[in-house]
Design a protein around this motif. Structure first.
Motif, PDB file in Angstrom:
ATOM      1  N   LEU A 111      -9.402  -3.420  -6.368  1.00  0.00           N
ATOM      2  CA  LEU A 111      -8.953  -4.237  -5.222  1.00  0.00           C
ATOM      3  C   LEU A 111     -10.113  -5.118  -4.763  1.00  0.00           C
ATOM      4  CD1 LEU A 111      -6.849  -4.814  -2.947  1.00  0.00           C
ATOM      5  CD2 LEU A 111      -7.848  -2.906  -1.695  1.00  0.00           C
ATOM      6  N   SER A 112      -9.997  -6.413  -4.991  1.00  0.00           N
ATOM      7  CA  SER A 112     -11.075  -7.320  -4.553  1.00  0.00           C
ATOM      8  C   SER A 112     -10.787  -7.797  -3.140  1.00  0.00           C
ATOM      9  CB  SER A 112     -11.150  -8.520  -5.491  1.00  0.00           C
ATOM     10  OG  SER A 112      -9.973  -9.286  -5.353  1.00  0.00           O
ATOM     11  N   GLY A 113     -11.808  -8.355  -2.484  1.00  0.00           N
ATOM     12  CA  GLY A 113     -11.640  -8.921  -1.143  1.00  0.00           C
ATOM     13  C   GLY A 113     -10.606 -10.039  -1.159  1.00  0.00           C
ATOM     14  N   LYS A 114     -10.622 -10.790  -2.260  1.00  0.00           N
ATOM     15  CA  LYS A 114      -9.698 -11.925  -2.392  1.00  0.00           C
ATOM     16  C   LYS A 114      -8.240 -11.438  -2.397  1.00  0.00           C
ATOM     17  CE  LYS A 114      -9.277 -15.269  -6.108  1.00  0.00           C
ATOM     18  NZ  LYS A 114     -10.074 -15.686  -7.282  1.00  0.00           N
ATOM     19  N   VAL A 115      -7.993 -10.390  -3.169  1.00  0.00           N
ATOM     20  CA  VAL A 115      -6.622  -9.851  -3.255  1.00  0.00           C
ATOM     21  C   VAL A 115      -6.232  -9.202  -1.926  1.00  0.00           C
ATOM     22  CG1 VAL A 115      -5.183  -8.123  -4.412  1.00  0.00           C
ATOM     23  CG2 VAL A 115      -6.717  -9.563  -5.757  1.00  0.00           C
ATOM     24  N   LEU A 116      -7.184  -8.510  -1.295  1.00  0.00           N
ATOM     25  CA  LEU A 116      -6.852  -7.867  -0.014  1.00  0.00           C
ATOM     26  C   LEU A 116      -6.487  -8.912   1.040  1.00  0.00           C
ATOM     27  CD1 LEU A 116      -6.554  -5.246   1.551  1.00  0.00           C
ATOM     28  CD2 LEU A 116      -8.975  -5.379   2.168  1.00  0.00           C
ATOM     29  N   ASP A 117      -7.197 -10.035   1.061  1.00  0.00           N
ATOM     30  CA  ASP A 117      -6.849 -11.095   2.016  1.00  0.00           C
ATOM     31  C   ASP A 117      -5.428 -11.581   1.773  1.00  0.00           C
ATOM     32  OD1 ASP A 117      -9.113 -11.067   3.465  1.00  0.00           O
ATOM     33  OD2 ASP A 117      -9.758 -13.107   3.016  1.00  0.00           O
ATOM     34  N   ARG A 118      -5.109 -11.756   0.522  1.00  0.00           N
ATOM     35  CA  ARG A 118      -3.765 -12.218   0.167  1.00  0.00           C
ATOM     36  C   ARG A 118      -2.724 -11.207   0.667  1.00  0.00           C
ATOM     37  NH1 ARG A 118      -1.681 -14.254  -5.135  1.00  0.00           N
ATOM     38  NH2 ARG A 118       0.364 -14.951  -4.456  1.00  0.00           N
ATOM     39  N   LEU A 119      -3.015  -9.924   0.449  1.00  0.00           N
ATOM     40  CA  LEU A 119      -2.065  -8.891   0.875  1.00  0.00           C
ATOM     41  C   LEU A 119      -1.962  -8.839   2.406  1.00  0.00           C
ATOM     42  CD1 LEU A 119      -2.937  -6.043  -1.655  1.00  0.00           C
ATOM     43  CD2 LEU A 119      -0.830  -7.377  -1.564  1.00  0.00           C
ATOM     44  N   MET A 120      -3.128  -8.902   3.069  1.00  0.00           N
ATOM     45  CA  MET A 120      -3.095  -8.819   4.541  1.00  0.00           C
ATOM     46  C   MET A 120      -2.308  -9.978   5.149  1.00  0.00           C
ATOM     47  SD  MET A 120      -6.710  -7.310   5.910  1.00  0.00           S
ATOM     48  CE  MET A 120      -7.773  -8.557   5.242  1.00  0.00           C
ATOM     49  N   SER A 121      -2.341 -11.137   4.477  1.00  0.00           N
ATOM     50  CA  SER A 121      -1.674 -12.312   5.054  1.00  0.00           C
ATOM     51  C   SER A 121      -0.162 -12.103   5.204  1.00  0.00           C
ATOM     52  CB  SER A 121      -1.959 -13.552   4.199  1.00  0.00           C
ATOM     53  OG  SER A 121      -1.250 -13.486   2.980  1.00  0.00           O
ATOM     54  N   PHE A 122       0.405 -11.181   4.432  1.00  0.00           N
ATOM     55  CA  PHE A 122       1.861 -10.964   4.519  1.00  0.00           C
ATOM     56  C   PHE A 122       2.282 -10.525   5.919  1.00  0.00           C
ATOM     57  CE2 PHE A 122       1.336 -10.691  -0.078  1.00  0.00           C
ATOM     58  CZ  PHE A 122       2.356 -11.538  -0.472  1.00  0.00           C
ATOM     59  N   GLY A 123       1.453  -9.750   6.581  1.00  0.00           N
ATOM     60  CA  GLY A 123       1.796  -9.247   7.916  1.00  0.00           C
ATOM     61  C   GLY A 123       2.079 -10.384   8.881  1.00  0.00           C
ATOM     62  N   GLU A 124       1.150 -11.338   8.947  1.00  0.00           N
ATOM     63  CA  GLU A 124       1.300 -12.458   9.887  1.00  0.00           C
ATOM     64  C   GLU A 124       2.388 -13.430   9.423  1.00  0.00           C
ATOM     65  OE1 GLU A 124      -1.400 -10.795   9.918  1.00  0.00           O
ATOM     66  OE2 GLU A 124      -2.070 -10.823  12.009  1.00  0.00           O
ATOM     67  N   LEU A 125       2.469 -13.645   8.089  1.00  0.00           N
ATOM     68  CA  LEU A 125       3.490 -14.589   7.594  1.00  0.00           C
ATOM     69  C   LEU A 125       4.878 -14.074   7.936  1.00  0.00           C
ATOM     70  CD1 LEU A 125       1.951 -15.544   4.125  1.00  0.00           C
ATOM     71  CD2 LEU A 125       2.089 -16.961   6.175  1.00  0.00           C
ATOM     72  N   CYS A 126       5.105 -12.778   7.717  1.00  0.00           N
ATOM     73  CA  CYS A 126       6.433 -12.217   8.024  1.00  0.00           C
ATOM     74  C   CYS A 126       6.713 -12.287   9.515  1.00  0.00           C
ATOM     75  CB  CYS A 126       6.521 -10.761   7.556  1.00  0.00           C
ATOM     76  SG  CYS A 126       6.618 -10.614   5.776  1.00  0.00           S
ATOM     77  N   SER A 127       5.737 -11.884  10.334  1.00  0.00           N
ATOM     78  CA  SER A 127       6.044 -11.837  11.771  1.00  0.00           C
ATOM     79  C   SER A 127       6.300 -13.240  12.311  1.00  0.00           C
ATOM     80  CB  SER A 127       4.952 -11.115  12.554  1.00  0.00           C
ATOM     81  OG  SER A 127       3.793 -11.878  12.564  1.00  0.00           O
TER      82      SER A 127
END
Ligand code: ADP
Ligand code: ASP
Ligand code: MG
Length: 458
Positions: A111-127
């Protein structure tokens, strides 16, 4: 134009989102258009991180948490905007992409920082999609606006730095008249090369301030789950009071020292443009909350107290440091190169030792950097191996009115002494705006309550 930001605590379930929509309904009558920046639903970012880490550790249970996340979002969306097919499809698409990336993380065990950022962004995009849908469902003219198209950063994943020039130019093109309410995801951004980045944990406040500054907003309102910025964290101090007005600098100091009701970098963009920052309570919308502006109008000697929890206190000492030029420079440069963030520094006038506080997670990195930099001095016994004390916290007492007023330190340390709290180190900047000290983590609550009673109960 005003910018509103609603945090995860204001978006934790369908009922809370309903309150947000009620607030927006009222505000949109007073003023149009509005910009609304939202966090992920409460707890979602933590859950995403846990899921991603589980996948990278090849724990198959990540699939269950993924399904739970999808279920939570679809259930809330059904409750707040039942029948909005377009948004339902968007959330489904987001989930498919999210699942796909997590499966990749599982397959690679990495799990790279780059991939984690991409994954974390789903929370805000969905809300953000969900809040926009809920607004429309309530009859408001609202649309989703992707803040990644406007906030430009470098590629420091996990806490990207904003390119303010490019961001201002992009925000200039935001057509704020296109709808009554623009709902933007907080926390997320994009690098000039098109990679998804995030602004650091708790960073949606910062997104709101960046957008507010870029659009020349008349105010930025941070809506959360407490009555504004309070004299201390109400979770520690039950009789903490709401601060009516405070200065940008006071808010910056308090948030830097742990009052995470505001993410510390938030203050800079609004302070530069003198945009008032309001902190309000979604669950008590009639309460005025806190106004942060140029001046503190508080009559009180201190404005607030806070703690940075879970820090390590590191002491570098040795006879070879006395009267030698450049030791502090080399020390702090080596820490900066190792990307260790210093919370507080203290040096006695004997120059025999320099002490500083860092987050617990950074202590190994700090020790390694110092041992490499001063290897020769340590071999020659001119400097000792750094001493690390863990499970400490930094407590800060903040207030513009402390300036040139004698007796405050005596009162602070007297009240700690009476409560049996041992102070390990002290620092006070020459601005006299802040007295900070290192104490044991286990004493944090006792210390906050002792100082709070000494200054606020009179
Ligand atoms: P949000 O989800 O709205 O971003 P946060 O959890 O980030 O909310 O921030 C609000 C929390 O900050 C409060 O619930 C409170 O526990 C904490 N907090 C810490 N220090 C303070 C303070 N001085 N004043 C108010 N809240 C504080
Ligand atoms: N969702 C992000 C976090 O939990 C950003 C925010 O809520 O401000 O850190
Ligand atoms: Mg927050």
């Amino acid at each position: 134009m005003r910018v509103f930001k609603f945090g995860g605590s204001s978006l934790c379930d369908a009922e809370a989102i309903g309150r947000v929509i009620d607030i927006l309904q009222e505000k949109s009558i007073e003023e149009k258009p509005l910009c609304v920046v939202v966090s992920a639903m409460g707890g979602v970012t933590d859950e995403i991180i846990r899921t991603a880490k589980a996948a990278s550790h090849r724990e198959i249970a990540y699939r269950e948490t993924l399904k739970a996340l999808r279920k939570r979002h679809t259930k809330v969306l059904n409750a707040i905007a039942h029948g909005d097919r377009e948004t339902t499809e968007i959330i489904q698409e987001q989930c498919v992409e999210f699942f796909g990336i997590c499966d990749g993380v599982y397959a690679l065990g990495e799990l790279s920082g780059k991939v984690l950022d991409r994954l974390m962004s789903f929370g805000e995009l969905c809300s953000a999609h969900m809040v926009a849908a809920a607004c429309r469902h309530a009859g408001l003219d609202a649309k989703f606006v992707d803040s990644r198209d406007y906030i430009v950063t470098d590629e420091r994943y996990g806490a990207a730095r904003v390119d303010f020039e490019k961001t201002a130019a992009a925000l200039h093109k935001l057509d704020a008249d296109g709808a009554t309410i623009h709902v933007l995801p907080g926390f997320v951004a994009r690098s000039a090369n098109g990679r998804i980045t995030t602004l650091g944990r708790n960073g949606s406040d910062y997104s709101a301030a960046i957008i507010g500054a870029g659009l020349g907003a008349s105010a930025v309102e941070i809506w959360t789950d407490v009555n504004g910025v309070m004299t201390a964290n109400p979770r520690y101090v039950s009789d903490a009071e709401s601060i009516e007005r405070m200065s940008y600098v006071e808010a910056m100091e308090l948030s830097h020292f742990g009052a995470h009701v505001l993410h510390a970098p938030t203050l800079q963009p609004v302070m530069e443009k003198t945009i008032p920052l309001l902190v309000r309570n979604t669950f008590s919308p009639d309460f005025k909350g806190t106004i942060v502006g140029n001046e503190s109008v508080s009559e009180r000697i201190i404005t607030g107290i806070s703690t940075v929890d879970n820090v390590s206190f590191i002491r570098v000492q040795g006879s070879g440091m006395v009267g030698v030029f450049g030791v502090a420079g080399r020390l702090f440069t080596s820490l900066a190169k190792a990307e260790v963030n210093l919370i507080m520094i203290s040096q006695g006038s004997s120059e025999h030792s320099i002490c500083f506080a860092v987050q617990d997670a950074d202590n190994q990195k700090a020790v390694q950097a110092i041992e490499t930099e001063f290897e020769l001095e340590m071999q020659a016994h001119m400097m000792d191996t750094p001493v690390v004390e863990r499970e400490m916290c930094v407590l800060a007492v903040v207030g513009e009115n402390m300036r040139r007023r004698p007796g405050i330190a005596a009162n602070v340390f007297g009240s700690l002494g009476e409560s049996g709290v041992n102070v390990v180190a002290i620092a006070q900047g020459s601005s006299e705006l802040n007295i900070s000290m290192v104490i044991l983590q286990q004493d944090a609550s006792k210390a906050l309550n002792a100082i709070h009673s000494a200054f606020f109960k009179k």
